[in-house]
Design a protein around this motif. Structure first.
Motif, PDB file in Angstrom:
ATOM      1  N   GLU A 245       0.828  -1.199   0.000  1.00 28.35           N
ATOM      2  CA  GLU A 245       0.000   0.000   0.000  1.00 28.35           C
ATOM      3  C   GLU A 245       0.868   1.256   0.000  1.00 28.35           C
ATOM      4  OE1 GLU A 245      -4.091   0.290   2.155  1.00 28.35           O
ATOM      5  OE2 GLU A 245      -2.591   1.116   3.527  1.00 28.35           O
ATOM      6  N   GLN A 246       1.932   1.226   0.793  1.00 28.36           N
ATOM      7  CA  GLN A 246       2.828   2.376   0.841  1.00 28.36           C
ATOM      8  C   GLN A 246       3.588   2.550  -0.472  1.00 28.36           C
ATOM      9  OE1 GLN A 246       2.954   4.665   3.104  1.00 28.36           O
ATOM     10  NE2 GLN A 246       4.662   5.821   2.196  1.00 28.36           N
ATOM     11  N   LYS A 247       3.995   1.444  -1.080  1.00 27.23           N
ATOM     12  CA  LYS A 247       4.705   1.519  -2.366  1.00 27.23           C
ATOM     13  C   LYS A 247       3.849   2.179  -3.431  1.00 27.23           C
ATOM     14  CE  LYS A 247       7.428  -2.719  -1.713  1.00 27.23           C
ATOM     15  NZ  LYS A 247       7.586  -4.127  -2.176  1.00 27.23           N
ATOM     16  N   ALA A 248       2.552   1.915  -3.391  1.00 25.77           N
ATOM     17  CA  ALA A 248       1.637   2.453  -4.397  1.00 25.77           C
ATOM     18  C   ALA A 248       1.223   3.891  -4.113  1.00 25.77           C
ATOM     19  CB  ALA A 248       0.390   1.570  -4.483  1.00 25.77           C
ATOM     20  N   SER A 249       1.583   4.426  -2.955  1.00 26.83           N
ATOM     21  CA  SER A 249       1.203   5.783  -2.588  1.00 26.83           C
ATOM     22  C   SER A 249       2.119   6.796  -3.257  1.00 26.83           C
ATOM     23  CB  SER A 249       1.273   5.959  -1.066  1.00 26.83           C
ATOM     24  OG  SER A 249       2.627   5.987  -0.639  1.00 26.83           O
ATOM     25  N   PRO A 250       1.700   8.071  -3.364  1.00 26.11           N
ATOM     26  CA  PRO A 250       2.560   9.105  -3.958  1.00 26.11           C
ATOM     27  C   PRO A 250       3.896   9.260  -3.241  1.00 26.11           C
ATOM     28  CG  PRO A 250       0.297   9.881  -3.766  1.00 26.11           C
ATOM     29  CD  PRO A 250       0.367   8.588  -3.036  1.00 26.11           C
ATOM     30  N   ALA A 251       3.945   8.935  -1.944  1.00 30.10           N
ATOM     31  CA  ALA A 251       5.182   9.085  -1.177  1.00 30.10           C
ATOM     32  C   ALA A 251       6.200   8.001  -1.490  1.00 30.10           C
ATOM     33  CB  ALA A 251       4.871   9.085   0.313  1.00 30.10           C
ATOM     34  N   GLY A 252       5.753   6.895  -2.096  1.00 27.90           N
ATOM     35  CA  GLY A 252       6.668   5.818  -2.416  1.00 27.90           C
ATOM     36  C   GLY A 252       6.923   4.912  -1.229  1.00 27.90           C
ATOM     37  N   PRO A 253       7.807   3.918  -1.376  1.00 25.62           N
ATOM     38  CA  PRO A 253       8.039   2.918  -0.318  1.00 25.62           C
ATOM     39  C   PRO A 253       8.648   3.517   0.933  1.00 25.62           C
ATOM     40  CG  PRO A 253       9.691   2.722  -2.037  1.00 25.62           C
ATOM     41  CD  PRO A 253       8.665   3.682  -2.554  1.00 25.62           C
ATOM     42  N   TYR A 254       8.522   2.785   2.026  1.00 28.85           N
ATOM     43  CA  TYR A 254       9.114   3.217   3.285  1.00 28.85           C
ATOM     44  C   TYR A 254      10.631   3.306   3.150  1.00 28.85           C
ATOM     45  CZ  TYR A 254       4.678   2.432   5.713  1.00 28.85           C
ATOM     46  OH  TYR A 254       3.369   2.495   6.138  1.00 28.85           O
ATOM     47  N   SER A 255      11.214   4.339   3.731  1.00 26.54           N
ATOM     48  CA  SER A 255      12.670   4.470   3.723  1.00 26.54           C
ATOM     49  C   SER A 255      13.310   3.568   4.758  1.00 26.54           C
ATOM     50  CB  SER A 255      13.061   5.928   4.005  1.00 26.54           C
ATOM     51  OG  SER A 255      12.620   6.330   5.289  1.00 26.54           O
ATOM     52  N   ALA A 256      12.544   3.151   5.762  1.00 23.36           N
ATOM     53  CA  ALA A 256      13.048   2.239   6.797  1.00 23.36           C
ATOM     54  C   ALA A 256      11.867   1.570   7.474  1.00 23.36           C
ATOM     55  CB  ALA A 256      13.888   2.994   7.827  1.00 23.36           C
ATOM     56  N   ALA A 257      12.099   0.373   7.991  1.00 27.01           N
ATOM     57  CA  ALA A 257      11.032  -0.358   8.683  1.00 27.01           C
ATOM     58  C   ALA A 257      11.626  -1.247   9.753  1.00 27.01           C
ATOM     59  CB  ALA A 257      10.234  -1.201   7.698  1.00 27.01           C
ATOM     60  N   ILE A 258      10.915  -1.359  10.862  1.00 27.71           N
ATOM     61  CA  ILE A 258      11.306  -2.242  11.960  1.00 27.71           C
ATOM     62  C   ILE A 258      10.112  -3.113  12.330  1.00 27.71           C
ATOM     63  CG2 ILE A 258      11.938  -2.378  14.406  1.00 27.71           C
ATOM     64  CD1 ILE A 258      13.559   0.094  14.121  1.00 27.71           C
ATOM     65  N   CYS A 259      10.367  -4.413  12.522  1.00 24.86           N
ATOM     66  CA  CYS A 259       9.375  -5.330  13.068  1.00 24.86           C
ATOM     67  C   CYS A 259       9.901  -5.859  14.390  1.00 24.86           C
ATOM     68  CB  CYS A 259       9.133  -6.504  12.120  1.00 24.86           C
ATOM     69  SG  CYS A 259       8.221  -6.101  10.613  1.00 24.86           S
ATOM     70  N   ILE A 260       9.064  -5.841  15.416  1.00 25.14           N
ATOM     71  CA  ILE A 260       9.459  -6.355  16.731  1.00 25.14           C
ATOM     72  C   ILE A 260       8.381  -7.314  17.224  1.00 25.14           C
ATOM     73  CG2 ILE A 260      10.084  -5.763  19.097  1.00 25.14           C
ATOM     74  CD1 ILE A 260      10.844  -2.999  18.158  1.00 25.14           C
ATOM     75  N   GLY A 261       8.798  -8.518  17.595  1.00 24.31           N
ATOM     76  CA  GLY A 261       7.865  -9.499  18.116  1.00 24.31           C
ATOM     77  C   GLY A 261       8.585 -10.443  19.052  1.00 24.31           C
ATOM     78  N   ASP A 262       7.828 -11.341  19.697  1.00 21.23           N
ATOM     79  CA  ASP A 262       8.467 -12.182  20.708  1.00 21.23           C
ATOM     80  C   ASP A 262       8.164 -13.661  20.602  1.00 21.23           C
ATOM     81  OD1 ASP A 262       5.775 -12.118  21.717  1.00 21.23           O
ATOM     82  OD2 ASP A 262       6.599 -12.754  23.642  1.00 21.23           O
ATOM     83  N   ASP A 263       7.266 -14.077  19.680  1.00 16.69           N
ATOM     84  CA  ASP A 263       6.969 -15.506  19.639  1.00 16.69           C
ATOM     85  C   ASP A 263       6.753 -15.992  18.217  1.00 16.69           C
ATOM     86  OD1 ASP A 263       4.422 -14.757  18.864  1.00 16.69           O
ATOM     87  OD2 ASP A 263       3.478 -15.188  20.792  1.00 16.69           O
ATOM     88  N   ARG A 264       6.320 -17.257  18.109  1.00 14.25           N
ATOM     89  CA  ARG A 264       6.195 -17.893  16.803  1.00 14.25           C
ATOM     90  C   ARG A 264       5.215 -17.174  15.882  1.00 14.25           C
ATOM     91  NH1 ARG A 264       2.694 -20.328  14.275  1.00 14.25           N
ATOM     92  NH2 ARG A 264       1.285 -20.072  16.031  1.00 14.25           N
ATOM     93  N   THR A 265       4.143 -16.603  16.441  1.00 14.82           N
ATOM     94  CA  THR A 265       3.152 -15.948  15.587  1.00 14.82           C
ATOM     95  C   THR A 265       3.708 -14.694  14.918  1.00 14.82           C
ATOM     96  OG1 THR A 265       2.234 -14.597  17.391  1.00 14.82           O
ATOM     97  CG2 THR A 265       1.309 -16.793  17.077  1.00 14.82           C
ATOM     98  N   ASP A 266       4.848 -14.201  15.420  1.00 17.85           N
ATOM     99  CA  ASP A 266       5.469 -13.015  14.825  1.00 17.85           C
ATOM    100  C   ASP A 266       6.462 -13.371  13.715  1.00 17.85           C
ATOM    101  OD1 ASP A 266       4.183 -11.151  16.600  1.00 17.85           O
ATOM    102  OD2 ASP A 266       5.548 -11.826  18.158  1.00 17.85           O
ATOM    103  N   GLU A 267       6.754 -14.661  13.554  1.00 16.96           N
ATOM    104  CA  GLU A 267       7.748 -15.069  12.566  1.00 16.96           C
ATOM    105  C   GLU A 267       7.352 -14.657  11.150  1.00 16.96           C
ATOM    106  OE1 GLU A 267      10.774 -16.358  12.888  1.00 16.96           O
ATOM    107  OE2 GLU A 267      10.582 -16.184  15.046  1.00 16.96           O
ATOM    108  N   SER A 268       6.057 -14.697  10.850  1.00 17.74           N
ATOM    109  CA  SER A 268       5.631 -14.323   9.499  1.00 17.74           C
ATOM    110  C   SER A 268       5.931 -12.861   9.208  1.00 17.74           C
ATOM    111  CB  SER A 268       4.134 -14.611   9.307  1.00 17.74           C
ATOM    112  OG  SER A 268       3.341 -13.835  10.193  1.00 17.74           O
ATOM    113  N   MET A 269       5.955 -12.016  10.247  1.00 20.72           N
ATOM    114  CA  MET A 269       6.341 -10.609  10.054  1.00 20.72           C
ATOM    115  C   MET A 269       7.789 -10.522   9.622  1.00 20.72           C
ATOM    116  SD  MET A 269       4.629  -8.134  12.909  1.00 20.72           S
ATOM    117  CE  MET A 269       5.680  -8.675  14.263  1.00 20.72           C
TER     118      MET A 269
END
Length: 281
Positions: A245-269
């Motif tokens: 969604e961000q890539k398709a926006s006028p602003a273009g893709p994110y310049s940086a991104a962080i994912c933080i999680g603690d268990d197996r359900t976060d692995e897909s992130m």
């Protein structure tokens, strides 16, 4: 190193630096897997200095940044008591400051039901709230915000097969309980004798793996629980949607991104983040 690679730090280290701004530098895409033990590193992830890593993400540089935060067990400790699920005072201060950042899109991802996550986090109007592992999404806005079902075609018939199995184990394991969500069924054994609880958890895992092998769900062991979750509803699917969604926006893709999680359900992130990094190289 000019390549963008996933970096892994502990959540305590991130929170400590979460709101600092540093000198300008090249943008970087980061992935974090905080755990109580020292986490295994993603393959090829270098050990960059914590201060430099935080500065590169939090700098007031051009471009939008994305912060994907698991809630249960990451921002807030896991608990079976509803009154302990909400953010404490220290976390509220951090969230207030993040909510004030105009250059960061904050996404909070939780396994909790939409109403519960809205009750606790709805006041942060700039946040996107993702409830029930990605089954429903509440876009930024003042409360009460409207949640939309992300995947209306997800098949949940497997839940009816899982519940009787878990109920049987609940009956034979004093102190355990079963929780049924929109896209998951959980067997909690936090209040069971630890040794006996571990034994029954392994037995339940074995039983479930044979019972739902051909159904669109997966079985895993979490923090003092055994869970069966949908294969068609994952946090990583939602994260990819927001990247696209961000890539398709006028602003273009994110310049940086962080994912933080603690268990197996976060692995897909983390898997989604790694794929985004590979595509951008």
């Amino acid at each position: 190193n000019d390549k963008e690679v996933p970096i892994i730090l502990r959540i305590e280290e991130v929170i400590e630096l979460a709101l600092e701004s540093g000198k300008t530098s090249d943008s970087v895409t980061l992935g974090f897997r905080p755990q109580r033990r020292r986490p295994p590193r993603f393959q090829g992830a270098p050990a960059l200095p914590i201060q430099r890593t935080a500065e590169r993400f939090l700098e007031n540089a051009a471009g939008r940044k994305a912060l994907f935060l698991g809630y249960d067990g990451t921002l807030r400790k896991s608990s079976e008591r509803m009154e302990e699920i909400g953010p404490d005072e220290e976390l509220r201060q951090v969230l207030e400051l993040l909510n004030a950042r105009q250059d960061i899109d904050v996404f909070i991802l939780s396994r909790q039901r939409r109403q519960l996550i809205e009750d606790h986090l709805g006041r942060y109007e700039r946040f996107t709230l993702v409830a029930e592992h990605g089954y429903s999404v509440g876009r930024p806005g003042f409360p009460p915000r409207k949640f939309e079902v992300f995947n209306r075609h997800a098949q949940m018939g497997w839940i009816d097969r899982v519940i009787p199995i878990m109920d049987l184990f609940r009956e034979h394991t004093p102190g355990s309980r079963v929780e049924v969500g929109m896209v998951e069924v959980l067997w909690h054994y936090r209040k069971v004798d630890p040794e006996y609880g571990e034994f029954k958890a392994k037995e339940l895992m074995h039983t479930l793996l044979h019972s739902v092998a051909n159904l669109p769900c997966e079985v895993a062991c979490g923090n003092m629980l055994v869970e069966v979750t949908s294969l068609q509803v994952k946090k990583g699917i939602v994260v990819k949607h927001f990247f696209d969604e961000q890539k398709a926006s006028p602003a273009g893709p994110y310049s940086a991104a962080i994912c933080i999680g603690d268990d197996r359900t976060d692995e897909s992130m983390f898997q989604t983040l790694q794929a985004e990094v590979s595509d951008s190289q």
